[in-house]
Design a protein around this motif. Structure first.
Motif, PDB file in Angstrom:
ATOM      1  N   ALA A 168      42.500 -24.294  97.112  1.00 15.38           N
ATOM      2  CA  ALA A 168      42.474 -25.299  96.037  1.00 15.38           C
ATOM      3  C   ALA A 168      43.372 -26.474  96.367  1.00 15.38           C
ATOM      4  N   VAL A 169      42.983 -27.625  95.856  1.00 17.29           N
ATOM      5  CA  VAL A 169      43.803 -28.842  95.905  1.00 17.29           C
ATOM      6  C   VAL A 169      44.061 -29.260  94.465  1.00 17.29           C
ATOM      7  N   ILE A 170      45.326 -29.527  94.155  1.00 18.84           N
ATOM      8  CA  ILE A 170      45.690 -29.833  92.768  1.00 18.84           C
ATOM      9  C   ILE A 170      46.433 -31.155  92.716  1.00 18.84           C
ATOM     10  N   GLU A 171      45.918 -32.073  91.946  1.00 15.25           N
ATOM     11  CA  GLU A 171      46.583 -33.358  91.721  1.00 15.25           C
ATOM     12  C   GLU A 171      47.382 -33.263  90.427  1.00 15.25           C
ATOM     13  N   ILE A 172      48.640 -33.648  90.477  1.00 16.05           N
ATOM     14  CA  ILE A 172      49.516 -33.563  89.304  1.00 16.05           C
ATOM     15  C   ILE A 172      49.746 -34.966  88.749  1.00 16.05           C
ATOM     16  N   LYS A 173      49.596 -35.122  87.445  1.00 15.57           N
ATOM     17  CA  LYS A 173      49.806 -36.424  86.812  1.00 15.57           C
ATOM     18  C   LYS A 173      50.767 -36.289  85.629  1.00 15.57           C
ATOM     19  N   PHE A 174      51.920 -36.945  85.766  1.00 14.15           N
ATOM     20  CA  PHE A 174      52.851 -37.022  84.639  1.00 14.15           C
ATOM     21  C   PHE A 174      52.412 -38.159  83.719  1.00 14.15           C
ATOM     22  N   PRO A 175      52.899 -38.168  82.482  1.00  9.76           N
ATOM     23  CA  PRO A 175      52.564 -39.272  81.574  1.00  9.76           C
ATOM     24  C   PRO A 175      52.920 -40.617  82.199  1.00  9.76           C
ATOM     25  N   GLY A 176      52.003 -41.557  82.088  1.00 13.88           N
ATOM     26  CA  GLY A 176      52.244 -42.889  82.644  1.00 13.88           C
ATOM     27  C   GLY A 176      51.692 -43.051  84.046  1.00 13.88           C
ATOM     28  N   ASP A 177      51.298 -41.952  84.692  1.00 12.21           N
ATOM     29  CA  ASP A 177      50.736 -42.046  86.045  1.00 12.21           C
ATOM     30  C   ASP A 177      49.261 -42.434  85.959  1.00 12.21           C
ATOM     31  N   ARG A 178      48.793 -43.142  86.954  1.00 14.18           N
ATOM     32  CA  ARG A 178      47.407 -43.597  86.957  1.00 14.18           C
ATOM     33  C   ARG A 178      46.468 -42.483  87.409  1.00 14.18           C
ATOM     34  N   ILE A 179      45.311 -42.400  86.772  1.00 16.63           N
ATOM     35  CA  ILE A 179      44.266 -41.461  87.183  1.00 16.63           C
ATOM     36  C   ILE A 179      43.108 -42.291  87.692  1.00 16.63           C
ATOM     37  N   GLU A 180      42.885 -42.230  89.004  1.00 13.58           N
ATOM     38  CA  GLU A 180      41.883 -43.098  89.619  1.00 13.58           C
ATOM     39  C   GLU A 180      40.787 -42.278  90.284  1.00 13.58           C
ATOM     40  N   ASN A 181      39.558 -42.721  90.042  1.00 18.33           N
ATOM     41  CA  ASN A 181      38.406 -41.984  90.567  1.00 18.33           C
ATOM     42  C   ASN A 181      38.398 -41.950  92.093  1.00 18.33           C
ATOM     43  N   LYS A 182      38.875 -43.023  92.716  1.00 14.99           N
ATOM     44  CA  LYS A 182      38.844 -43.087  94.182  1.00 14.99           C
ATOM     45  C   LYS A 182      39.591 -41.909  94.808  1.00 14.99           C
ATOM     46  N   GLN A 183      40.695 -41.543  94.175  1.00 18.52           N
ATOM     47  CA  GLN A 183      41.482 -40.435  94.689  1.00 18.52           C
ATOM     48  C   GLN A 183      40.659 -39.132  94.685  1.00 18.52           C
TER      49      GLN A 183
END
Length: 339
Positions: A261-276
């Motif tokens: 598995a690959v897990i992307e972690i996003k804290f509040p205020g971080d950008r969520i981008e489809n390209k990633q």
């Protein structure tokens, strides 16, 4: 299926790593005691080594490859019961309308509780003490202090260009750095055989070269003197690092053909981008082809090949932390303290 010892062990390791991390208070002393940074880091690790020895011995030392794959698959299925309604519905935060991102949010993953524990600590890090004086922003800091921040985060002034809210950007990156350090603590204390690997760097598409290693299972780091951990060893355009990756079998090197598995972690205020997530999806496709080739097509289910090269997950803190469940088994292990 009973919860394997490795799960309890990793939870205890996480608690110990968080306790040790608190010793050196990254951020709170960032400016005044920057010269003590490396020394305090080693002190924290030494303290963790003492606490972890007994735990280390019981964390699946005799688990073979097939058993571990089975455990990971079972834990992934059990994770559906640990997801909150917000996670199941993939609601909240801008940038989450993409089908790939919605799927990634809902994706069950093992070790959800552990990831949540680490993120909780990172979110409360004293690094936020940057704003000791009301109204003072990072741009107001003296040049020398700005330089320390950039080096610590492995950033250049050019990378900050075009970012509207630099303060928020740096605070989010500091939280991610703290989370990375704790996961790295755990890996080192487990002789680099933790099932949770932070900042796993792959080469650019379409090959997605395997992460570089500095030992049998230790990831290579190529950082600065101040922060030897964070920067990625691949520098070519299109290379990227996954916040967190889980190998199929933690006693083998983490490569594309050993990627659960690959897990992307996003804290509040971080950008969520489809390209990633498009990058991650391409990585998963390349991984599926590699695994299909290794298994040989006729031996795969329905001769359709390996359809899941690796699971792609988005973990948003705090929305996606594990929902606490009541333990009706009365198991003694469930009552162990995680100090």
């Amino acid at each position: 299926m009973a919860i394997p010892a490795i799960v309890w062990g990793i939870i205890e390791v996480t608690a110990a790593a968080i306790t040790a991390y608190e010793m050196y208070d990254l951020g709170k002393t960032l400016y005044e005691d920057i010269d003590k940074y490396s020394r305090n880091l080693e002190q924290a690790k030494e303290e963790l080594r003492k606490k972890i020895q007994s735990i280390k011995e019981e964390i699946g030392q005799n688990i073979d490859e097939n058993m571990e794959r089975g455990f990971l698959a079972a834990m992934t299925e059990q994770d559906r019961g640990l997801q909150s309604e917000t996670t199941k519905q993939a609601k909240g935060r801008t940038g989450t309308g993409s089908p790939d991102i919605i799927t990634a949010i809902k994706q069950p993953i093992p070790f959800r509780k552990v990831i949540g524990m680490v993120c909780e600590k990172a979110d409360k890090t004293p690094a936020l003490g940057l704003r000791r004086k009301k109204g003072v922003t990072i741009k107001d800091l003296p040049k020398a202090k700005q330089k320390i921040l950039l080096e610590l985060l492995a950033l250049s002034a050019e990378e900050l260009a075009g970012i509207n809210d630099i303060d928020n950007f740096i605070v989010v990156r500091l939280k991610q750095l703290v989370a990375n350090f704790i996961f790295e603590f755990m890996d080192e204390m487990l002789s680099w055989k933790s099932p949770l690997k932070a900042e796993v760097c792959f080469g650019p598409r379409p090959k997605f070269d395997d992460p570089k290693l500095a030992g049998a299972t230790r990831l290579q780091r190529a950082g600065t003197a101040l922060n030897p951990f964070y920067p990625a060893p691949y520098r070519q355009r299109g290379s990227f690092s996954a916040d967190l990756a889980i190998p199929d079998y933690r006693k083998d090197p983490l490569k594309k053909d050993n990627l659960f598995a690959v897990i992307e972690i996003k804290f509040p205020g971080d950008r969520i981008e489809n390209k990633q997530f498009e990058n991650y999806k391409e990585l998963a496709i390349a991984t599926a082809k590699l695994k299909t080739s290794a298994a040989s097509l006729p031996r795969t289910n329905g001769k359709k090949g390996v359809t899941t090269g690796c699971r792609l997950a988005l973990f948003r803190y705090p929305e996606d932390i594990a929902v606490e469940q009541k333990d009706s088994s009365g198991s003694k292990r469930s009552k162990r303290k995680t100090k």
